[in-house]
Design a protein around this motif. Structure first.
Motif, mmCIF file in Angstrom:
data_model
loop_
_atom_site.group_PDB
_atom_site.id
_atom_site.type_symbol
_atom_site.label_atom_id
_atom_site.label_comp_id
_atom_site.label_asym_id
_atom_site.label_seq_id
_atom_site.Cartn_x
_atom_site.Cartn_y
_atom_site.Cartn_z
ATOM 1 N N VAL A 1 0.865 -1.182 0.000
ATOM 2 C CA VAL A 1 0.000 0.000 0.000
ATOM 3 C C VAL A 1 0.903 1.235 0.000
ATOM 4 C CG1 VAL A 1 -1.833 1.254 1.203
ATOM 5 C CG2 VAL A 1 -1.778 -1.261 1.286
ATOM 6 N N LEU A 2 0.863 1.980 -1.098
ATOM 7 C CA LEU A 2 1.735 3.144 -1.271
ATOM 8 C C LEU A 2 1.016 4.420 -0.844
ATOM 9 C CD1 LEU A 2 2.809 2.241 -4.917
ATOM 10 C CD2 LEU A 2 4.155 1.802 -2.878
ATOM 11 N N ILE A 3 1.724 5.262 -0.088
ATOM 12 C CA ILE A 3 1.176 6.551 0.357
ATOM 13 C C ILE A 3 2.087 7.668 -0.146
ATOM 14 C CG2 ILE A 3 0.525 7.974 2.355
ATOM 15 C CD1 ILE A 3 0.291 5.440 4.015
ATOM 16 N N SER A 4 1.492 8.740 -0.671
ATOM 17 C CA SER A 4 2.268 9.909 -1.053
ATOM 18 C C SER A 4 1.360 11.136 -1.114
ATOM 19 C CB SER A 4 2.929 9.710 -2.419
ATOM 20 O OG SER A 4 3.691 10.861 -2.773
ATOM 21 N N VAL B 1 -3.429 -0.126 -8.485
ATOM 22 C CA VAL B 1 -4.812 0.336 -8.297
ATOM 23 C C VAL B 1 -4.807 1.620 -7.473
ATOM 24 C CG1 VAL B 1 -7.099 -0.250 -7.390
ATOM 25 C CG2 VAL B 1 -5.650 -2.046 -8.371
ATOM 26 N N LEU B 2 -5.360 2.692 -8.053
ATOM 27 C CA LEU B 2 -5.456 3.977 -7.348
ATOM 28 C C LEU B 2 -6.819 4.059 -6.655
ATOM 29 C CD1 LEU B 2 -4.221 6.865 -6.847
ATOM 30 C CD2 LEU B 2 -5.487 7.593 -8.877
ATOM 31 N N ILE C 1 -0.628 -4.219 -5.720
ATOM 32 C CA ILE C 1 -0.141 -2.864 -5.401
ATOM 33 C C ILE C 1 -1.314 -1.881 -5.383
ATOM 34 C CG2 ILE C 1 1.502 -1.050 -6.010
ATOM 35 C CD1 ILE C 1 2.951 -3.187 -7.757
ATOM 36 N N ILE C 2 -1.464 -1.228 -4.247
ATOM 37 C CA ILE C 2 -2.530 -0.236 -4.072
ATOM 38 C C ILE C 2 -1.869 1.115 -3.807
ATOM 39 C CG2 ILE C 2 -4.498 0.459 -2.621
ATOM 40 C CD1 ILE C 2 -4.658 -2.626 -1.826
ATOM 41 N N LEU C 3 -2.239 2.124 -4.593
ATOM 42 C CA LEU C 3 -1.747 3.487 -4.366
ATOM 43 C C LEU C 3 -2.905 4.308 -3.810
ATOM 44 C CD1 LEU C 3 0.308 5.847 -4.650
ATOM 45 C CD2 LEU C 3 -0.433 6.073 -7.040
#
Length: 397
Positions: free
Chosen positions: A59-62, A93-94, A114-116
């Motif tokens: 899970v990507l955070i920005s 996936v956004l 992968i989840i953004l």
């Protein structure tokens, strides 16, 4: 207590929440186009390591830009998701938001790896370092990785407060590791002679870094608009150059300090009547009353070259002039060339200096080009950053 890095975590079958700095510049006329992908490219090593280490979900955070706590279509992370998918060869996936009810479903689906999360700064709770918001973000993962050096100086929910929920299960990424290793060489034990170059617009913006550096450098070269308050404080005329009374007072204080003699100022200038005016060479310190200083002159370039010769450590932060305008880029690009040819350990400390070094085509010749503008300066001033401290020691719930 030593700071842990991602290769010291067990990631097998784990959900990993990871904070990156994907705050990339977008094309002004087409917001779906990224004009410089460096920040995403710098994150790929850590992302690929997490995926190759058997993580179940990432899970990507920005953040991107300054949306001021509410959704803004112009600052969506959609272009980032598209670029990441291309580079990784995997679907990214956004989500609609960071607290979207569908995220829990995505975490349970086998085909989603992968989840953004959509721009974390669309939520005002992020910059408020909100405990409950951090808790919601933390709920997506078993372990936490912070590789966002560029925001590690901020006490925000996704860089600071989130550590409260990952005691002994948090680590830095590889980019964070590189930044700490390079900047620590400047902070803790710089090889001598150590010379710093500080440019930019205002003395007040960099007073702390100047004070901090003067204790450890052999010489501190001043350029850019920052030079004019120092020259005025020494009694020289600066014409119509950018120069506030507040900055002159600060410059005088620095010049009169015990380390003030270490400062080296321009001895000639490139000037113009306006920002887009024709360049005029002024061969002495005094600038005529109708002109403004916009770059260092050839004699100053030579003086700075001689001062940098033989240095073992060089730190550069801030351009020498209005380098975006070709007529006033000579000083900045000359410094880039001097550093590229130097055998010293060379660190470019974020912000406009990084843009200048990239524009010069010499960034590969530098020992380290920092990804964090304010973060790199604060690290040099303080020797650490809130986001790094929180990773290292954790914070109480």
């Amino acid at each position: 207590m030593a700071l842990k890095f991602v290769d010291e975590l067990d990631l097998q079958d784990k959900n990993v929440v990871a904070r990156f700095d994907f705050n990339v510049p977008l094309d002004k006329s087409d917001k779906s186009k990224i004009t410089d992908t460096t920040r995403i490219d710098n994150a790929l090593e850590t992302i690929q390591y997490i995926l190759e280490s058997g993580a179940k979900k990432l899970v990507l955070i920005s953040h991107l830009g300054r949306p001021k706590g509410k959704p803004n279509e112009e600052m969506t992370l959609e272009p980032v998701a598209t670029y990441l998918a291309q580079k990784l060869g995997e679907d990214v996936v956004l989500t609609e938001s960071c607290t979207d009810a569908g995220i829990k479903t995505l975490l349970s689906l086998n085909e989603t790896k992968i989840i953004l999360l959509q721009n974390v700064r669309f939520h005002k709770e992020e910059t408020e370092n909100d405990h409950e918001f951090a808790k919601a973000l933390a709920a997506y993962g078993d372990v936490y990785v912070n590789d966002a050096f560029g925001t590690a100086h901020r006490k925000h929910a996704s860089t600071y407060q989130i550590n409260a929920f990952f005691k002994n299960r948090a680590a830095g990424g590889f980019l964070l590791k590189k930044e700490i290793e390079a900047l620590s060489k400047v902070v803790n034990s710089p090889a001598q002679p150590f010379v710093a170059i500080v440019g930019g617009a205002k003395v007040s913006d960099k007073i702390k870094i100047i004070d901090s550096l003067l204790t450890s450098v052999q010489s501190l070269l001043i350029g850019g608009a920052m030079a004019y308050p120092f020259l005025k404080a020494k009694g020289y005329d600066v014409g119509t150059s950018l120069c506030s009374d507040e900055d002159v007072i600060l410059a005088k204080k620095i010049l009169n300090s015990s380390n003030g003699r270490k400062l080296i100022l321009p001895i000639d200038h490139l000037c113009a009547e306006s920002l887009d005016g024709e360049a005029v060479e002024v061969e002495k310190e005094n600038i005529p009353e109708n002109l403004m200083g916009l770059d260092i002159g050839p004699k100053t370039i030579q003086l700075y070259k001689e001062t940098l010769h033989g240095a073992k450590t060089i730190l550069w932060n801030g351009p020498m002039g209005l380098f975006e305008n070709e007529s006033f880029s000579k000083g900045t690009f000359a410094i880039a060339e001097i550093l590229a040819e130097s055998k010293a350990f060379t660190v470019i400390g974020g912000g406009d200096s990084v843009s200048a070094v990239k524009k010069s085509g010499l960034s590969e010749k530098m020992s380290h080009v920092s990804t964090g503008g304010g973060a790199s300066l604060e690290y040099i001033e303080q020797g650490t950053l809130p986001g790094i401290q929180a990773l290292k020691f954790g914070i109480d719930l």
